[in-house]
Design a protein around this motif. Structure first.
Motif, PDB file in Angstrom:
ATOM      1  N   GLN A  47       0.824  -1.204   0.000  1.00  0.00           N
ATOM      2  CA  GLN A  47       0.000   0.000   0.000  1.00  0.00           C
ATOM      3  C   GLN A  47       0.865   1.264   0.000  1.00  0.00           C
ATOM      4  O   GLN A  47       0.611   2.220  -0.753  1.00  0.00           O
ATOM      5  N   TYR A  48       1.909   1.271   0.818  1.00  0.00           N
ATOM      6  CA  TYR A  48       2.801   2.422   0.909  1.00  0.00           C
ATOM      7  C   TYR A  48       3.491   2.690  -0.429  1.00  0.00           C
ATOM      8  O   TYR A  48       3.600   3.834  -0.876  1.00  0.00           O
ATOM      9  N   ARG A  49       3.927   1.641  -1.086  1.00  0.00           N
ATOM     10  CA  ARG A  49       4.629   1.820  -2.366  1.00  0.00           C
ATOM     11  C   ARG A  49       3.676   2.250  -3.480  1.00  0.00           C
ATOM     12  O   ARG A  49       4.082   2.977  -4.387  1.00  0.00           O
ATOM     13  N   ARG A  50       2.436   1.792  -3.401  1.00  0.00           N
ATOM     14  CA  ARG A  50       1.460   2.273  -4.380  1.00  0.00           C
ATOM     15  C   ARG A  50       1.256   3.776  -4.237  1.00  0.00           C
ATOM     16  O   ARG A  50       1.251   4.518  -5.225  1.00  0.00           O
ATOM     17  N   VAL A  51       1.094   4.224  -2.998  1.00  0.00           N
ATOM     18  CA  VAL A  51       0.849   5.644  -2.741  1.00  0.00           C
ATOM     19  C   VAL A  51       2.042   6.494  -3.159  1.00  0.00           C
ATOM     20  O   VAL A  51       1.890   7.570  -3.739  1.00  0.00           O
ATOM     21  N   HIS A  52       3.239   6.007  -2.889  1.00  0.00           N
ATOM     22  CA  HIS A  52       4.452   6.784  -3.169  1.00  0.00           C
ATOM     23  C   HIS A  52       5.097   6.421  -4.504  1.00  0.00           C
ATOM     24  O   HIS A  52       6.200   6.868  -4.807  1.00  0.00           O
ATOM     25  N   ARG A  53       4.410   5.591  -5.290  1.00  0.00           N
ATOM     26  CA  ARG A  53       4.859   5.221  -6.637  1.00  0.00           C
ATOM     27  C   ARG A  53       6.282   4.645  -6.642  1.00  0.00           C
ATOM     28  O   ARG A  53       7.099   4.973  -7.500  1.00  0.00           O
ATOM     29  N   ASP A  54       6.551   3.797  -5.672  1.00  0.00           N
ATOM     30  CA  ASP A  54       7.840   3.107  -5.629  1.00  0.00           C
ATOM     31  C   ASP A  54       7.664   1.696  -6.181  1.00  0.00           C
ATOM     32  O   ASP A  54       6.578   1.108  -6.110  1.00  0.00           O
ATOM     33  N   ALA A  55       8.709   1.154  -6.739  1.00  0.00           N
ATOM     34  CA  ALA A  55       8.641  -0.172  -7.359  1.00  0.00           C
ATOM     35  C   ALA A  55       8.386  -1.257  -6.316  1.00  0.00           C
ATOM     36  O   ALA A  55       8.909  -1.203  -5.200  1.00  0.00           O
ATOM     37  N   TYR A  56       7.614  -2.265  -6.683  1.00  0.00           N
ATOM     38  CA  TYR A  56       7.422  -3.429  -5.817  1.00  0.00           C
ATOM     39  C   TYR A  56       8.690  -4.277  -5.735  1.00  0.00           C
ATOM     40  O   TYR A  56       8.965  -4.923  -4.731  1.00  0.00           O
TER      41      TYR A  56
END
Length: 451
Positions: free
Chosen positions: A335-344
């Motif tokens: 969820q955090y990476r989706r919000v901050h547009r960071d790679a999985y």
């Protein structure tokens, strides 16, 4: 055993320049490095964690490149017989062998030919690690976060090993993949448990990622379950690779190597820039391990304070809860990476201080000069403590470190009494519980605490 083997899975062609480097036995060449890693891979299953004695036992081992019209082959002489069945090299070991060749050649190629990577800068080191992992096909786009890094000792009891298998089984049932240091003990157990669980769930694409480095691989040969092996150039880049690709970390009982990993991880998470970054960390053990984790927790609290203790949870004797907790934490990471547009597949947002990235050479002078005092930011103190443990690991199992200790005596560790006293107590407990080296030999300390 003598054999001529063709590539398995990767590295089917080499340039003439790469071939000449792999044949070059001088310090500028890659022959010695490749020979060391190749022997470690072929020595899979043989119980020894003394890389110096392994190299001496197989001093007649040799490996040569053979150029052919259809590609390369490796001519192997006097290899450990355990790597073969009826004269044929085991397929998984062959894959590991050519993975080692791939990573050594690529690292050299990137470092020598590219001007993009300033390894004196933090971004340069991280970019180099990304390219190494991408070349090894470790980074998978288009998948949800599901990689659990499992750390723990190679010298553990059968009871502890069985517990790591149970945790791995629960992780596998929940569709999670495993990444470890690729060796025996707590590095093998979670993979073995997950393998059975993935089979139950008819998951034919289970990932068992092993990350090693040349100094440690001879002492901790890749276990046969590893189906994705990569070798980074040094321990610092290996540790960064773990935290960049992992979505959560479970730590089982171990010795100085595990303590080094814990301090590395906590030092990074204590950096002010990472305070709000979700990163689930669980210390997991059986009922018999409860006192071990209380001891580790006391040491962390005394050395690094309460903020460090807040960055992990301790779960005792409950593999199901461990798996549920880490999965919940990984969902928060997603969820955090989706919000901050960071790679999985690669944690770019994680801030790592250069002190954690620059290779530490465990010489007697460097060990004696470590800054183990409280007049510094807590994450920097963690970095220096990590280096102290790294030096002890080198003196215990790495060829260069063992030779230095034999020649000049134990490494001396200096610092504040408030730090050294709990450090000495922790190390003594590791010795008492046979966590320094595999059982069978009397352990002679590679260090000396100097108040």
């Amino acid at each position: 055993m003598n054999a001529r083997v063709t590539p398995e899975g990767t590295m089917e062609v080499l340039s003439r320049h790469e071939v000449s480097l792999l044949k070059d036995r001088s310090k500028k060449g890659l022959y010695d490095l490749f020979r060391q890693c190749a022997l470690a891979v072929l020595n899979c299953g043989n119980e020894s964690d003394d890389s110096k004695s392994i190299m001496e036992e197989y001093k007649d081992f040799d490996i040569k490149l053979v150029n052919q019209p259809r590609g390369i082959k490796l001519q192997i002489t006097n290899a450990p017989s355990s790597a073969f069945v009826d004269g044929e090299m085991i397929k998984g070991i062959k894959e590991h062998l050519f993975s080692a060749l791939r990573d050594i050649v690529h690292a050299n190629s990137v470092l020598v030919k590219s001007s993009e990577f300033d390894l004196n800068s933090s971004d340069g080191v991280t970019n180099f690690i990304f390219h190494q992992l991408r070349n090894a096909q470790i980074l998978e786009a288009g998948t949800q976060p599901n990689i659990v890094v499992c750390w723990g000792g190679h010298s553990i009891s059968r009871m502890e090993y069985n517990f790591t298998k149970k945790v791995g089984h629960e992780l596998g049932l929940r569709g999670l993949n495993i990444c470890t240091g690729c060796g025996p003990g707590a590095m093998k157990g979670p993979m073995k448990g997950a393998t059975i669980a993935h089979s139950k769930q008819r998951n034919c694409n289970g990932r068992y990622i092993g990350i090693s480095e040349p100094g440690i691989i001879a002492a901790e040969s890749p276990n046969p379950i590893v189906n994705e092996l990569t070798i980074l150039p040094d321990i610092e880049k290996r540790l960064e690779a773990f935290v960049r690709i992992g979505h959560g970390i479970i730590i089982f009982p171990g010795g100085v190597g595990t303590a080094e990993e814990i301090l590395y991880l906590l030092g990074i998470l204590l950096h002010p820039a990472n305070q709000k970054l979700p990163f689930p960390v669980i210390f997991a053990g059986s009922k018999e391990n409860e006192s071990y984790f209380k001891m580790i927790d006391r040491f962390i609290g005394g050395a690094l304070g309460e903020e460090a203790q807040k960055r992990y949870k301790i779960i005792i004797d409950d593999p199901v809860s461990v798996a549920k907790e880490i999965k919940t934490g990984i969902e928060e990471v997603a969820q955090y990476r989706r919000v901050h547009r960071d790679a999985y597949y690669f944690n770019w947002l994680l801030k790592i201080d250069p002190l954690f990235q620059q290779p530490f050479q465990p010489t007697h002078e460097n060990m004696a000069n470590l800054q183990l005092h409280r007049e510094q930011p807590v994450h920097i103190l963690a970095a220096n403590l990590r280096r102290a443990f790294s030096g002890i690991v080198a003196g215990n199992v790495k060829d260069d470190g063992i030779r230095r200790v034999e020649k000049f005596g134990p490494f001396e560790i200096h610092g504040d009494k408030t730090i050294l006293d709990p450090l000495e107590g922790l190390l003594e407990s590791f010795i008492h519980e046979n966590r320094m080296k595999l059982p069978g030999k009397v352990y002679t300390p590679s260090y000396r605490i100097v108040n």
